[in-house]
Scaffold this motif. Structure first.
Motif, PDB file in Angstrom:
ATOM      1  N   LYS A  51      23.003  55.224  24.152  1.00 28.28           N
ATOM      2  CA  LYS A  51      23.919  53.754  23.156  1.00 28.28           C
ATOM      3  C   LYS A  51      24.640  54.061  23.937  1.00 28.28           C
ATOM      4  CE  LYS A  51      20.823  52.099  20.068  1.00 28.28           C
ATOM      5  NZ  LYS A  51      20.849  52.410  18.478  1.00 28.28           N
ATOM      6  N   ILE A  54      25.649  52.444  27.189  1.00 27.30           N
ATOM      7  CA  ILE A  54      25.118  51.005  27.710  1.00 27.30           C
ATOM      8  C   ILE A  54      25.760  50.022  27.489  1.00 27.30           C
ATOM      9  CG2 ILE A  54      23.208  51.871  28.773  1.00 27.30           C
ATOM     10  CD1 ILE A  54      21.683  51.079  26.627  1.00 27.30           C
ATOM     11  N   LEU A  56      26.444  49.556  23.954  1.00 24.32           N
ATOM     12  CA  LEU A  56      25.271  49.812  22.556  1.00 24.32           C
ATOM     13  C   LEU A  56      26.352  50.002  21.128  1.00 24.32           C
ATOM     14  CD1 LEU A  56      22.021  49.171  22.787  1.00 24.32           C
ATOM     15  CD2 LEU A  56      23.787  47.228  23.055  1.00 24.32           C
ATOM     16  N   THR A  80      29.913  43.202  30.413  1.00 25.15           N
ATOM     17  CA  THR A  80      28.834  42.464  30.592  1.00 25.15           C
ATOM     18  C   THR A  80      29.012  43.098  31.951  1.00 25.15           C
ATOM     19  OG1 THR A  80      29.468  41.205  28.750  1.00 25.15           O
ATOM     20  CG2 THR A  80      28.028  40.632  29.886  1.00 25.15           C
ATOM     21  N   ASN A  83      28.311  46.300  32.847  1.00 29.33           N
ATOM     22  CA  ASN A  83      26.698  46.162  32.803  1.00 29.33           C
ATOM     23  C   ASN A  83      25.464  45.962  33.354  1.00 29.33           C
ATOM     24  OD1 ASN A  83      27.639  47.235  30.001  1.00 29.33           O
ATOM     25  ND2 ASN A  83      26.187  46.404  28.675  1.00 29.33           N
ATOM     26  N   HIS A  84      26.183  44.867  34.229  1.00 25.78           N
ATOM     27  CA  HIS A  84      25.352  44.287  35.179  1.00 25.78           C
ATOM     28  C   HIS A  84      24.896  45.407  36.366  1.00 25.78           C
ATOM     29  CE1 HIS A  84      25.770  39.895  33.556  1.00 25.78           C
ATOM     30  NE2 HIS A  84      25.047  40.767  32.803  1.00 25.78           N
ATOM     31  N   VAL A  88      17.769  49.359  31.832  1.00 27.37           N
ATOM     32  CA  VAL A  88      17.977  50.217  30.490  1.00 27.37           C
ATOM     33  C   VAL A  88      16.474  49.541  30.427  1.00 27.37           C
ATOM     34  CG1 VAL A  88      18.170  50.869  28.621  1.00 27.37           C
ATOM     35  CG2 VAL A  88      20.033  49.714  30.315  1.00 27.37           C
ATOM     36  N   PHE A  90      13.890  50.429  27.635  1.00 25.21           N
ATOM     37  CA  PHE A  90      14.591  50.948  26.179  1.00 25.21           C
ATOM     38  C   PHE A  90      12.936  52.138  25.572  1.00 25.21           C
ATOM     39  CE2 PHE A  90      18.162  48.242  26.650  1.00 25.21           C
ATOM     40  CZ  PHE A  90      18.631  48.144  25.426  1.00 25.21           C
ATOM     41  N   GLN A  91      12.766  52.879  24.425  1.00 26.38           N
ATOM     42  CA  GLN A  91      11.978  53.960  24.232  1.00 26.38           C
ATOM     43  C   GLN A  91      10.665  52.458  23.604  1.00 26.38           C
ATOM     44  OE1 GLN A  91      13.891  56.261  21.500  1.00 26.38           O
ATOM     45  NE2 GLN A  91      11.305  56.859  20.745  1.00 26.38           N
ATOM     46  N   ALA A  94      10.840  47.466  24.408  1.00 26.62           N
ATOM     47  CA  ALA A  94      11.836  45.871  23.952  1.00 26.62           C
ATOM     48  C   ALA A  94      11.593  44.785  24.973  1.00 26.62           C
ATOM     49  CB  ALA A  94      13.498  46.732  24.248  1.00 26.62           C
ATOM     50  N   ALA A 157      14.421  45.728  33.799  1.00 26.95           N
ATOM     51  CA  ALA A 157      15.583  46.620  33.990  1.00 26.95           C
ATOM     52  C   ALA A 157      15.980  46.751  35.280  1.00 26.95           C
ATOM     53  CB  ALA A 157      14.967  48.001  33.633  1.00 26.95           C
ATOM     54  N   ASP A 168      14.927  55.264  28.382  1.00 32.82           N
ATOM     55  CA  ASP A 168      14.671  56.403  26.996  1.00 32.82           C
ATOM     56  C   ASP A 168      13.694  56.761  26.864  1.00 32.82           C
ATOM     57  OD1 ASP A 168      15.727  57.225  24.451  1.00 32.82           O
ATOM     58  OD2 ASP A 168      16.726  55.011  23.034  1.00 32.82           O
TER      59      ASP A 168
END
Lengths: 260, 364
Positions: A51, A54, A56, A80, A83-84, A88, A90-91, A94, A157, A168
């Motif tokens: 987290k 990335i 968060l 941001t 971030n591109h 990601v 997610f577990q 999401a 992703a 994750d």
């Protein structure tokens, strides 16, 4: 200080919730093209470390250098942009539950590119095709199985052509066959897209198969206690916790608890 | 068995259903000496379950305190295995919360939290307003499909309940008014009573309360579920602003729809009053409507309309904020929904009081 093929370099990172330290003294370099495993027992802070990588969760101290830039020292706009470069998974996958699978993959492209709807539609079909989900383009996330959701999350992703992918616990809750297929898919995508992958997992077979570098976080001391590929850690490491984890032994756990 | 070795004889059934949980007396090991071994004789033992294990655990702890060695070897094999799973001591009860901080500190904390919260909500409001302005120019990035869905949920689909409640409220007002006004032979003024009360206050408040329960609760539940499902995290990682993406369509749709619902509710309430008046008094229908139109000035409607817009913005903003602040478990979703409704309703009443004062000052 950092070598040219280092994509992300984590320096003396401390992550804490208030006074409760989750992990400290975390330092490692992420090499281009590698599949880097973040390992450790349940509750040791693997996902929390992810987290903070990335964007968060702001770490308490330390640096995360992305291409030489201190990630958390940048303003939100620059973060941001950085971030591109990330994708990601997610577990829980999401996926945005109010949108179809196709819209989920399309949204980042609609928001951040000037492509026409026709081009986006073609790209969505392509990305879903990569993960074998092209037939589910118009289904809602609630209408597909957990494994399909993970694959759709993977397609989302890679929507913005990231060069670093974060996973994750990709195989959590999947059956062995689906999980093995996902491993193959991850390897294929790494080679095909030329991406670097950070994977948080404690699925040993999958880690041995795909990961070539990694870090082992210890829940008791709240620090990383080993570095290296999962195979290496399994075969050559002598730290009892690591040996027990890598060889799936139960007897070490109570011993280490009474020690502490 | 060597004489002098303490031995505990257990007999009969040791089940929870049949005999309950027998406690081990605290003075049970008074006759023993340190260093001895405590044997258990289970030859007479018949059925047993957790009650027996609980008892043995007590015995084992008492033996530990008395300095005895507990010898489980004569226990049934399954009981030995279960007992081995248990720790020497049950977990200590967690210490209760520390002493309360002094009053002044608590007041300070509450004040700071309230100010912070007000600031956060104001920021959300600012972002949403900016987003709404950008929407006019078509640059907000909000999906019109989401807005359409939210408008449908906050508007047309609430018509029935808003209608039913307002109709009944209008009817009740007319009924109570008639009974009282009849004593002064002023029955016809029931039309004014219902019209003014509903247009100015009651329809606006009732509609707002219905929407706080219906839509405010739904917003909070939806957003907190998205939070638990990592959907909000996914938005943040992509850099898609949560404010334009989730909050804007929700807040905009409620703020647009509620004034309309208010107008509809007022008309239905007046209709409810009309139906009661017709059935109980001897005035012509035309007479009733004429009195209503003469008695209820347009500015009463404008006042209610404007209030509804503010109520709606408040309900939606508060609900979204509560949802975003919620925890990530299923229980937290319930708490968030409850809190959104409570804050919504209390806020509406409080705001209405403020509006009443303002109206009084401005002589509206």
């Amino acid at each position: 200080m950092t070598e040219p093929d280092t994509l992300i370099s984590v320096r003396d990172l401390t992550i804490a919730f208030g006074p409760k330290v989750i992990q400290q003294n975390v330092s490692f370099d992420l090499k281009r093209g590698s599949i880097f495993a973040v390992m450790g027992g349940s509750g040791c802070g693997k996902s929390t470390l992810l987290k903070s990588m990335i964007g968060l969760l702001r770490p308490t101290s330390g640096q995360i250098l992305v291409g030489g830039e201190d990630y958390w020292a940048q303003n939100e706009k620059r973060r941001t942009e950085l971030n591109h470069r990330y994708g990601v998974l997610f577990q829980s996958a999401a996926l945005w539950s109010s949108m179809t699978v196709g819209e989920n993959v399309a949204l980042p492209m609609e928001m951040f590119t000037d492509l026409t709807p026709e081009v986006i539609r073609r790209l969505v079909e392509l990305k879903l095709g990569f993960v074998g989900m092209e037939q589910a383009i118009d289904l809602m996330p609630s209408e597909i199985s957990g494994g399909m959701r993970k694959r759709a999350g993977l397609a989302r992703a890679i929507a913005l052509e990231p060069d670093i992918l974060f996973f994750d616990e990709p195989s959590a809750g999947l059956d062995p066959i689906t999980s093995a297929r996902l491993d193959d898919l991850i390897l294929t995508l790494r080679d095909g897209l030329g991406a670097t992958i950070v994977i948080v997992s404690h699925e040993l077979p999958s880690l041995f198969k795909i990961a070539d570098d990694g870090i082992f976080l210890d829940a008791r001391t709240h620090t990383p206690i080993a570095r290296g590929s999962p195979r290496d850690l399994r075969d050559h490491n002598t730290i009892p916790e690591v040996v027990a984890f890598m060889n799936r032994k139960a007897d070490i756990a109570p011993a280490s608890e009474t020690k502490g | 068995m060597r004489t002098g070795t303490p031995c505990l004889h257990v007999q009969g059934d040791w089940t929870v259903q049949n005999g309950g949980m027998a406690p081990f007396p605290t003075d049970g090991l008074n006759q023993t000496h340190q260093g001895q071994t405590l044997q258990i004789d289970t030859t007479g033992l018949q059925q047993w379950d957790s009650a027996f294990i609980t008892f043995l655990w007590d015995v084992k702890q008492a033996a530990g305190h008395a300095g005895l060695t507990f010898d489980p070897t004569h226990l049934p094999e399954p009981a030995q295995r279960l007992l081995a799973l248990l720790p020497e001591q049950p977990a200590a009860k967690p210490a209760g919360p520390g002493p309360k901080p002094p009053l002044l500190e608590r007041v300070g904390d509450i004040t700071l939290n309230t100010l912070t919260e007000t600031g956060t909500v104001a920021e959300l409001a600012e972002e949403t307003t900016k987003g709404a302005l950008k929407t006019v120019t078509g640059k907000s990035g909000m999906r019109l499909k989401d807005l359409a869905t939210d408008i449908w949920n906050a508007g047309p689909s609430a018509l029935l309940i808003v209608g039913v409640v307002n109709f009944l409220v209008g009817a009740i007002l007319a009924f109570v008014g008639l009974v009282e006004l009849r004593r002064f032979a002023a029955e016809i003024y029931v039309a004014n009573l219902v019209g003014i009360a509903c247009a100015r206050e009651i329809s606006a408040i009732m509609t707002a309360i219905i929407m706080a329960g219906r839509t405010g609760g739904a917003y909070a539940a939806r957003i907190s579920t998205m939070l638990g499902n990592e959907e909000i995290d996914a938005l943040q990682v992509f850099g898609i602003p949560v404010s334009t993406y989730i909050l804007l369509p929700s807040i905009l749709s409620l703020a647009l729809m509620m004034p309309l619902l208010y107008l509809y509710g007022t008309l239905i309430a007046i209709l409810g009053g009309f139906v009661v008046a017709m059935s109980m008094m001897s005035v012509s229908a035309i007479g009733y409507w004429t009195t209503t139109f003469d008695g209820v000035a347009l500015h009463e409607f404008v006042f209610g309309f404007v209030k509804s817009f503010f109520f709606a913005s408040f309900i939606a903003l508060a609900a979204c904020r509560v949802g975003l602040k919620a925890g990530r478990s299923a229980a937290d979703v319930g708490i968030a929904a409850t809190r959104a409704v409570v804050i919504g309703i209390v806020g509406i009443i409080a705001m209405d009081a403020v509006f009443a004062v303002i109206a009084n000052a401005l002589d509206i």
